[in-house]
Structures are given as structure tokens and as C-alpha cells.
Design a protein around this motif. Structure first.
Motif, PDB file in Angstrom:
ATOM      1  N   VAL A   1       0.745  -1.138   0.026  1.00 42.36           N
ATOM      2  CA  VAL A   1      -0.102  -0.156  -0.093  1.00 42.36           C
ATOM      3  C   VAL A   1       0.761   1.194  -0.115  1.00 42.36           C
ATOM      4  CG1 VAL A   1      -1.554   1.386   1.384  1.00 42.36           C
ATOM      5  CG2 VAL A   1      -1.878  -1.304   1.066  1.00 42.36           C
ATOM      6  N   SER A   2       1.992   1.279   0.661  1.00 43.58           N
ATOM      7  CA  SER A   2       2.822   2.241   0.952  1.00 43.58           C
ATOM      8  C   SER A   2       3.322   2.581  -0.526  1.00 43.58           C
ATOM      9  CB  SER A   2       3.948   2.173   1.884  1.00 43.58           C
ATOM     10  OG  SER A   2       3.072   2.167   3.132  1.00 43.58           O
ATOM     11  N   LEU A   3       3.895   1.542  -1.249  1.00 41.85           N
ATOM     12  CA  LEU A   3       4.469   1.750  -2.552  1.00 41.85           C
ATOM     13  C   LEU A   3       3.488   2.403  -3.566  1.00 41.85           C
ATOM     14  CD1 LEU A   3       6.846   1.131  -4.621  1.00 41.85           C
ATOM     15  CD2 LEU A   3       6.313  -1.147  -4.919  1.00 41.85           C
ATOM     16  N   ARG A   4       2.305   1.980  -3.490  1.00 44.65           N
ATOM     17  CA  ARG A   4       1.214   2.391  -4.290  1.00 44.65           C
ATOM     18  C   ARG A   4       1.156   4.089  -4.348  1.00 44.65           C
ATOM     19  NH1 ARG A   4      -2.552   0.320  -7.697  1.00 44.65           N
ATOM     20  NH2 ARG A   4      -4.540   1.737  -8.022  1.00 44.65           N
ATOM     21  N   ASN A   5       1.189   4.397  -3.024  1.00 45.44           N
ATOM     22  CA  ASN A   5       1.082   5.749  -2.535  1.00 45.44           C
ATOM     23  C   ASN A   5       2.128   6.519  -2.425  1.00 45.44           C
ATOM     24  OD1 ASN A   5      -2.106   5.632  -2.173  1.00 45.44           O
ATOM     25  ND2 ASN A   5      -1.630   4.130  -0.611  1.00 45.44           N
ATOM     26  N   LEU A   6       3.201   6.205  -2.765  1.00 44.97           N
ATOM     27  CA  LEU A   6       4.564   6.858  -2.616  1.00 44.97           C
ATOM     28  C   LEU A   6       4.532   7.767  -3.920  1.00 44.97           C
ATOM     29  CD1 LEU A   6       7.484   4.517  -1.377  1.00 44.97           C
ATOM     30  CD2 LEU A   6       6.716   6.748  -0.504  1.00 44.97           C
TER      31      LEU A   6
END
Length: 1020
Positions: free
Chosen positions: A27-32
Motif C-alpha cells: 500500500v505504501s509503495l502504491r501511494n509513494l
């Protein structure tokens, strides 16, 4: 209960923890946010002010100096520089790094408000804006129309394209450049108007007073209150033609007084794509948004627009920053994957156990996802530097897991059970692992205190590496024991590799015994190698940042100041012909007049043409952008009477490689000195296109008013200036609304009255008495030379010589320039004049000094961490001998790869400082453990060395092989990380082999002396 024991005894809970980590990481990778570089905070604020028609000297006196004086008093100002040119001023205020620019900008606006009333009435409100790379366009388009009707093309852009692009989420602004506007031209014959008792001002007032819709109050009718609306706005050109004008000859239609026609508005800038007239569109993204996501949305909208636009209208993409970002990120991603794969191969070769390899293989994505989670909450963006940090960290990421797994595996081979081996194996080596990780992480702490461009660029990289190592430590202490206790099996088969490695261990053991027997030979050999390496330092060049091939070349072509726009366009046609047969060129976009996208401009520059040349993909061409630029440079040398400069590999982050500033009082003396400097450095190898920012005087017409003669006719300077301005620039009388557009209605004196200086002398001026006199009666009109621009720094006059470099490193060229100037220019430098070096050389020296201090502080911090781990100053002192010997590998690597020492190399040295001590920590820690078990120092060293040989070689090889793709520079955008990878790979390779012998020898020598000292004290 320790972490290893907890993970082994609570496998279900740990499994859920792993799944949660992976989900949160994804999720973090998608929103970075994805960007090319980290968001940079340049401490520079610009003030621009325009004063149409004013020359550089008037601009300097009336605008620049008052603003400079106010800005110099703003807190934390480092320097104030300015450029005054025809029509405008640009003042750049540089602050100390770390200044709160929001507050500084607010203070500057308050200072501007204090002097606004003291500026001339014609000066526009000065604009204050921060210099931020995010202000540069992420996408640049060129719109062409098949009939080459620029007015129609601009209308399409304004009505169809711009609104659609503005509505895209993440787009901050859409700027339109070039194109043409239609207007209604009223050509005036002043003599003809005089016959009817009218002037241009009279006509302007009459026309504007008629083109109105006005409210007329209210009227009551049938118990209703109705508003009265008086309509008088012009509906068409016909309304203008029949507009009745009261004259001394009666009422006459406007069409009988002036010639009314629809024409193209005067142009100050023109754009062309591949030679065809075009309208430029630049799209800027909002701060903090995802560059790639916004650019993709823009490209999707462009594809949709192409199906809706009129036939013959084309949209060409000139520049798309997301293209290079995606290429760079893809290249770094592949490097991470290849590095991880090579690390897995190393594990399998050493352990010959697929389950062991899978345990480490599983730990890599868990560590990477945990790193993304840390980056997201820290607020970093995903860019080539943070991904580069991840690529640097992927090899080191498995080191902790390898050391723990190898220890568990060795205990399993000794007969311990899965759970016991997992817990005891982790606990035995856990302290050393924590210490080795902290020594690597702590080296990045000094970067927090480093300021400047280099620090802003590499802080995210350092943070990423630190996060990845902390993530790998968590994984090693929790995940590896859990997986080892679950499905690790011991492979008892003796393979050819294991037989070979066992022989290697025996050879190493024998060599280690020989080294301990003859320690002086080891010490002498090491010091000789180190001394020879240090003598090679002068052979290394120096640079600031490596150049990057972004498939983009810019050309700046300038004719003599004052050259008309048409003559500049003819120059571009000649350049286009010379560029036509270059196979690497994909698209050429040129703007004639004005400035390019990467420069804050002030005033008019009709003599300038700015090219943006888009090259084909790197995979589709055999030459780099620098080689293509050199080819273009050679071709354009034949263009006469033009100053042409070509640049490539420009990231927009740094200044000219060579920048030499000369300050003094007299402009003529400064001009002579700059000429001498250009002549001197032109002969130095590697210097390209040295030029001065001083340009020849601007041809101008000076109208010197005879005040006594003017006063005798009742005229003032302002009235005379107004009449001249109306004649040359025209006068906007009103605006005509038509089909949703508004067209200017311009009163323009017939061109024959301003076709030459002699015609201007005959321009008639109305006096208060009604008499009309020629301008020559009250003024003397002469042609003269005025300065094209006036540059100042800290309120002193200055000139700057700049140049690009090719084929040699920056440091070597600057060294040669300093020697040349010392011999040829400085001896004849007049008193009160001084020469200083700026540009990338100044940035490089500043970065080298600060990063050198950071490396020194990092060494101290590493020693302190180890002292805390061993609770002794003695053993860290032994381990620190591994740090200086890295110089042997570093210098060798830079020489072999022909890589100059730069900011990237220094960051690599900083990282290496924390890495090289890890193997020594593991070795010394195990020696101490064996000594606690009762072994002598000699026996402990001889036993610990071969046992720790496998984890030391495995961790070193995984780190080295993980960085091989970056070391070789595979893919786009890896130029920044390549020097770091080279330093780490060569430094770690050499230091690992030296450490295997040097650390045991020093341990043995110092331990003997320590024991002898203790015996002496005991006897006393």
C-alpha cells in the motif's frame, strides 16, 4: 523473552505479522509519489519587475537599485544579484542554506510594498517568486495547424486544449507560449486627423466611451420594478466603421477617418516545431504530486484530444519528464532484481541448500516492503536517488540474514534441533549483527548536519539505505529464526564446491598461522600498498555531479542585441538546415524571442532563439547526448555573426561547470579583463564555448528634449514621451467582443511616420494652443549605443565568463585555468579588481569540504558505537584499522574505471566506512567468545578465522554482486549511483581480503602488549 525465541515459539503470530508487513508495504509503495529527484529547496528567491520601453540604465536607476537596497536588509541574505535590461529587471536574492523561505518570501513582499509607491507609475507590480525546480514543466507540447494559421491554433489551444489539461488532477498551471492573437487595427494618418481637429488621444477617448454597457437605474411599470440596461457595446467591425465622430467638419463615420482592418497582433515570441509554426504549451504539476501519475493522465488526455480536434491539428510532445523517470526507475528496478538474483546464487553455491536460499530470498521482499513503509511515513518520494539507495542496500540487506542463517546452519550441522539451533544461533551472533548494522546506519547521521545541493540530493539516498538496513535487521532477528525453525534442513552431501571451500579454509588457516608468525610482513605490505595508493590521488580527477543522458539537448543562439524578431527567425532557418541530417534527432522545437523554459527572464530578447532538441531513445542511437551535442557544436561553427551555445546532460540542478566572475568599477576595464580570460582559457583542453555575459551595446534612439523650447510651446516631457509612445507602440482604444473572444482595438500611427529616425523627427506634436509642431522643434534625436544589460552583485558591477567542459574532469580543467590565469591575467589585474571562481567548481569545493567533515564525524560515531557494543576502547581500535585500508580499493577502482572523485564517490566512501567494519566486528566478536570459553588468543584467532570465513565471504560477495549492475552503469539514470557503487565494490573487495589477515595480526600484537602491560602492573 528475546525476539528470536518469540518468533520461534509464536509462529502463527509471526506469520500474521509478516503478511501485515507485506500488505502495508505494498500500500505504501502504491501511494509513494514518483519523481525524478527529491523535492529540492533552493535558497533563492527572484524579484521581477517590468517597465515597458525603459532602457537598462533607467531600469537600473529607477527599479533595480531601490529593490536591491531593500532586499539586502532581509535576514539571512547571502548575496543579492541583479540583471537590468530593456523592459525589465530581475533581482535574485540568495539566502543561507536552511533558511525558512516561506518567511523570507513574506518579508520580501513586505519590503516591496514599502517602496511600491516610490517606483515610477508605469512599473508593473514587482513579482516575488521562489526558484523551485517543481516550477519547471513536466510536459511540454507543441500544437501545429495544417494551414499554419497561428491565430486559429492558439484559439484551439485556449478553448479546447488548455481547459481539458487544467482539469486534470495534479496539474498546477498550463502556460501558453507563442502563437498569435487577432486584433482590430485602426491605422491613423496624424495629418488627416489634424484636418478634423482630432488627435489619437481624442479618438481613443471617443471610441472607449462608446463601447459600453451601462446600468440606467430602475423604472416602475405595471407594479413591477424593472432595471434599465443601456447597451452600447460594439457587436462587429461594422459598428466601428459607422461609429459617428464629432469633428470640426461635422459628424463623420470613423471609417472615413482611419483605415480599419483585422490583423495579427504584434509578436514578441514565435515557436516552431520541425520548422512548422507552432503554439507551445507547458504543463506544471502541483507540489507534492506524483510526476509520473500526472504525466500519464496528461498523455491520456492528449490521446483523447487528438480524436476531437479539427483535422490537420497535431499535438507534438517535446518534453516529457515522466519518460526519463520511468526509464530510470525501470533500470534501477532491474538492477535491484539482478542484484538480488546474484546474491541468491551466492547463497546457494555456499550452502547448496535450496531451503536456505529460499529463506534469504523471502527475507529480501519483506525487507524491501518494510523499507517502502518507512519511506512513506517519513514523507519521501520514490525517485532515482531513493531507488538508488535501495539498490545499494539490496546487497547489504541480506548480510544480517546470511550471518544468522549461516550460524544456525552450522549449529544444525553440529546436531542441534531446529528450534534450539534457531534460538541459540541467533542469540550468539545477534549482538554483533546489531552492532554492525548500527555502524552502517550511524554513518548517515552526519549528513543531517550537511547543507547545500549535494546534501539535499543525497539525504534521501542515505535515509533509504538506513531504512533498508534497519528493515533487514528486523527481518534477520525475527523472520530468519522463524523460517529456519520451520523448514530448514541440513544438507550433509559433500559437493565439489564444499570440498573446494574446505581446502580454501585450510589454505586460509595456514596463511593465517604464517601471518601471525610474521606480523611485520603483513603490516609492512599493507602500509606499502596504502602508501602507493595515496600517491595515485593526483591522478584522480574531480567533478561535482556526473552527467546524465536524458536524450535532450538545448541550443541558445543569439544575434547582436537589438536584432529584430524576423532576422532571428532567419537565423533559425539556417540552423535548421544544418541540423536536418543528424540521425539521432527526433524532434526540434525552437522559440524565437523571449527565454527558454529553464530560465527566469526579465525584459525583451528578440535577438534570441532557444532550441529544445529531443533525441531518440538511447537504445535507438549509437552516440551519447554529449557526442551529438559536440557534433552540433562543430556544424554550427560555420554560422556567422551569432553567439551559439549547446548544452546536454543538463539536469537543471547545477550551474555552469566553469564560471569565473570579475568585479570592479569600470565597465570597459571589466570588458577587457573578460576578453583576456576568454582568450586564455580557450586554449585549454576540454574547455568548450567560453563566453562572457557582457554583450555589445544595444542600438537605441535617444530623444534629448530641449526643455526651454518645449516650455515655450507649453509642452512637458511627459506629453512628448506619450506622443512618441502612441506613435511607435500604438494605443489600445477598447476591446471588441466577438464569438466568445475579445479582440483589442488598436490605434496605430501609419508605419511611414516611424520607418526611420528622419521620419520620427517629423512626427507632429499637438500643443495646448492647437498648433502642431514636428518633434525636431523641441528635441534632438540621435542614434546611440546603450548597454544591453547591466549586471550587479552585492551592488557592485560584475561580468562573468562561463564555459562548458568535455572529455576531461572539472577539477583538472580548473587547475589548468588557475595556472593559466596566474601567469597571463592576474599579473596585469588593476588594483580594486578581483577574480573569483563559481559555478560547479564552487559547489564541488563546498560539497567536498562538508562531506569530508561528515566522513570524519562518521568514523568517530562508528568507533563510539563499537565501543558501546564491546564495552571497551581496545577492540574497536583494532577494528578501525579496516577503514584506512579501503583507500587502496577505492583509488584502484576509480583509476580502473576512469571515474573522477565526485560527490557520489564521497557518499560511497561514507557508506563504505560503515560497511567495512562489519566483517571485522563479526570476527573479533567470535574471537572474544572463544577466549571466554578458555582458549588462548592464538588458538581463538586460528579457530575463529576459518569458522567466520564463510559468512564473511558470503556477505561481502552478496554486497559486491548486488552492486555489479550499478557499477557497470546498466540502464538510464544510473549515472548518479555508479560512482557510489564503484567505490563500495572495489573498496569492500580489497578491504575484505586485507581484513582477513590484518585484523587478526593487529589483534594478536595488541593483545600481547596488553597482556604484557597487565603482567607488569601485577608485578609492581
Amino acid at each position: 523473552m528475546n525476539l528470536a525465541k518469540l518468533s520461534v515459539l509464536r509462529p502463527v503470530a509471526m506469520a500474521m505479522f509478516i503478511v501485515l508487513l507485506l500488505i502495508l508495504g505494498a500500500v505504501s509503495l502504491r501511494n509513494l509519489p514518483i519523481d525524478l529527484f527529491p523535492e529540492l529547496n533552493f535558497p533563492v528567491v527572484a524579484v521581477t519587475a517590468s517597465y515597458e520601453g525603459a532602457g537598462p540604465e533607467e531600469i537600473e536607476q529607477l527599479i533595480t537599485r531601490p529593490i536591491e537596497e531593500m532586499m539586502s536588509g532581509v535576514p539571512n541574505v547571502e548575496s543579492v544579484s541583479s540583471t537590468s535590461r530593456t523592459g525589465g529587471a530581475l533581482i535574485l536574492v540568495s539566502f543561507d542554506w536552511g533558511t525558512d523561505l516561506d518567511f523570507a518570501t513574506l518579508t520580501m513582499r513586505e519590503r516591496i510594498d514599502q517602496i511600491r509607491d516610490h517606483l515610477p507609475s508605469g512599473v508593473g507590480t514587482p513579482q516575488v517568486m521562489r526558484f523551485d525546480p517543481s516550477m519547471l514543466p513536466i510536459v511540454q507540447l507543441a500544437i501545429t495547424e495544417s494551414t499554419e494559421n497561428l491565430a486559429e491554433a492558439k484559439k484551439i489551444v485556449e478553448n479546447e486544449i488548455k481547459p481539458r489539461l487544467d482539469s486534470i488532477d495534479g496539474v498546477a498551471a498550463v502556460r501558453i507560449e507563442g502563437g498569435a492573437d487577432q486584433e482590430i487595427r485602426l491605422d491613423v494618418d496624424p495629418d488627416h486627423l489634424t484636418n478634423y481637429g482630432l488627435s489619437m488621444t481624442d479618438l481613443q477617448q471617443l471610441i472607449s466611451s462608446e463601447n459600453l454597457n451601462l446600468p440606467g437605474g430602475l423604472v416602475t411599470d405595471a407594479d413591477q420594478s424593472l432595471p434599465i440596461r443601456i447597451t452600447g457595446e460594439f457587436q462587429s467591425v461594422y459598428d466601428l466603421e459607422v461609429l459617428p465622430i464629432v469633428t470640426n467638419e461635422g459628424i463623420i463615420p470613423l471609417g472615413n477617418l482611419v483605415d480599419i482592418r483585422e490583423a495579427r497582433a504584434p509578436l514578441s515570441q514565435e515557436s516552431y516545431v520541425n520548422g512548422a509554426p507552432a503554439v507551445g504549451v507547458s504543463v506544471l504539476k502541483a507540489s507534492g504530486t506524483n510526476t509520473v501519475a500526472v504525466a500519464r493522465s496528461i498523455n491520456r488526455e492528449i490521446q483523447s484530444l487528438k480524436t476531437l480536434l479539427p483535422r490537420g491539428t497535431e499535438i507534438n510532445t517535446i518534453f516529457d519528464q515522466s519518460r526519463f523517470i520511468e526509464q530510470s526507475i525501470r533500470a534501477v528496478g532491474w538492477n535491484i532484481a539482478i542484484g538480488g538474483f546474484l546474491a541468491a546464487i551466492v547463497l546457494y553455491i555456499f550452502l547448496r541448500n535450496i531451503r536456505s536460499t529460499l529463506i534469504i530470498g523471502i527475507s529480501i521482499p519483506i525487507s524491501i516492503m518494510t523499507t517502502f513503509l518507512f519511506l512513506y511515513f517519513y514523507g519521501e518520494t520514490l525517485n532515482i536517488l531513493t531507488l538508488g539507495g535501495l539498490a545499494l542496500g539490496v546487497g547489504m540487506m541480506v548480510d544480517n540474514a546470511i550471518v544468522i542463517l549461516e550460524n544456525i546452519y552450522r549449529k544444525r550441522q553440529a546436531g542441534e534441533g531446529r528450534e534450539d539451533a534457531s534460538i541459540s544461533g541467533t542469540n550468539e551472533i545477534g549482538g554483533a549483527i546489531v552492532a554492525s548494522t548500527l555502524t552502517t546506519v550511524v554513518v548517515f547521521l552526519p549528513i543531517v548536519f550537511v547543507e547545500g545541493l549535494a546534501a539535499q540530493l543525497f539525504k534521501p539516498l542515505a535515509i533509504t539505505v538506513a531504512f533498508s538496513l534497519l528493515a533487514s535487521l528486523i527481518t534477520a532477528l525475527i523472520i530468519v529464526p522463524l523460517l529456519s525453525s520451520t523448514f530448514l534442513k541440513v544438507n550433509d552431501d559433500v559437493t565439489a564446491f564444499q570440498q573446494g571451500f574446505n581446502r580454501t579454509k585450510k589454505i586460509y588457516e595456514q596463511l593465517l598461522r604464517n601471518s601471525l608468525a610474521k606480523p611485520k610482513i603483513i603490516l609492512f605490505s599493507t602500509f606499502v600498498l596504502l602508501g602507493l595508493s595515496l600517491t595515485c590521488i593526483p591522478l584522480l580527477g574531480t567533478e561535482f555531479l556526473p552527467e546524465q543522458d536524458q536524450s535532450f539537448i538545448s541550443i541558445d543562439a543569439r544575434l547582436p542585441v537589438g536584432t529584430a524578431l524576423g532576422a532571428t527567425y532567419e537565423l533559425t532557418e539556417e540552423i535548421n538546415e544544418l541540423l536536418r541530417d543528424i540521425p539521432e534527432v527526433d524532434l526540434t522545437f525552437v522559440t524565437v524571442g523571449g527565454t527558454d523554459q529553464f530560465t527566469i527572464g526579465a525584459g525583451s530578447q528578440s535577438n534570441r532563439a532557444s532550441y529544445s532538441i529531443l533525441l531518440k531513445e538511447q537504445t535507438e542511437r549509437n552516440r551519447s547526448d554529449l557526442e551529438v551535442a559536440e557534433d552540433i557544436r562543430t556544424r554550427l561553427k560555420q554560422v556567422a555573426n551569432a553567439d551559439i551555445s549547446i548544452s546536454a546532460s543538463d539536469m537543471g540542478l547545477s550551474e555552469h561547470p566553469i564560471s569565473i566572475t570579475i568585479r570592479g568599477q569600470d565597465l570597459q576595464t571589466l570588458e577587457r579583463i573578460t576578453g583576456d580570460i576568454i582568450d586564455s582559457i580557450s586554449t585549454i583542453e576540454g574547455v568548450r564555448e567560453p563566453k562572457s555575459n557582457y554583450t555589445e551595446g544595444n542600438p537605441e534612439v535617444t530623444v534629448r528634449i530641449n526643455r526651454q523650447a518645449a516650455a515655450s510651446y507649453g509642452l512637458g516631457s511627459a506629453q512628448i514621451a506619450s506622443t512618441i509612445g502612441h506613435a511607435t507602440k500604438g494605443l489600445i482604444a477598447t476591446r471588441l467582443a466577438r464569438n466568445g473572444d475579445e479582440l483589442n482595438v488598436r490605434l496605430q500611427v501609419d508605419e511611414r511616420y516611424t520607418a526611420s529616425v528622419s521620419h520620427l523627427e517629423q512626427l507632429l506634436i499637438d500643443t495646448p494652443s492647437g498648433e502642431r509642431i514636428p518633434l525636431s522643434t523641441v528635441a534632438n534625436i540621435v542614434r546611440s549605443q546603450g548597454p544591453s544589460s547591466i549586471r550587479r552583485a552585492d551592488r557592485l558591477r560584475e561580468m562573468t565568463v562561463t564555459a562548458d567542459i568535455i572529455g576531461r574532469d572539472l577539477g583538472s580543467i580548473i587547475h589548468d585555468i588557475e595556472i593559466t590565469l596566474k601567469e597571463s591575467v592576474r599579473p596585469i589585474l588593476p588594483s580594486g579588481y578581483r577574480i573569483t571562481f563559481g559555478g560547479q567548481n564552487e559547489q564541488m569545493n563546498d560539497a567536498f569540504m562538508k562531506l569530508g567533515g561528515a566522513i570524519t564525524l562518521a568514523i568517530v560515531l562508528v568507533y563510539m558505537v563499537m565501543a558501546g557494543r564491546f564495552e571497551s576502547f581496545f577492540y574497536p581500535f583494532i577494528i578501525m584499522f579496516t577503514v584506512p585500508v579501503t583507500a587502496i580499493g577505492i583509488i584502484l577502482g576509480l583509476l580502473v574505471t576512469n571515474q573522477p572523485l565526485g560527490v557520489g564517490s564521497l557518499i560511497g566512501i561514507l557508506i563504505l566506512t560503515g560497511i567495512v567494519v562489519n566483517n571485522a566486528i563479526v570476527l573479533v566478536d567470535y574471537i572474544n567468545t572463544l577466549k571466554k570459553d578458555g582458549l588462548s588468543t592464538y588458538d581463538a584467532i586460528v579457530l575463529a578465522g576459518p569458522i567466520r570465513l564463510r559468512p564473511i565471504l558470503m556477505t561481502a560477495l552478496t554486497t559486491i554482486l548486488g552492486l555489479i549492475p550499478l557499477t557497470l552503469g546498466f540502464g538510464e539514470g544510473t549515472e548518479v549511483q555508479q560512482p557510489m557503487a564503484i567505490v563500495i565494490v572495489f573498496g569492500l573487495t580489497v578491504s575484505t581480503f586485507i581484513t582477513l589477515f590484518l585484523v587478526p595480526v593487529i589483534y594478536s600484537i595488541t593483545d600481547k602488549r596488553k597482556a604484557k602491560k597487565v603482567d607488569t602492573i601485577t608485578e609492581l
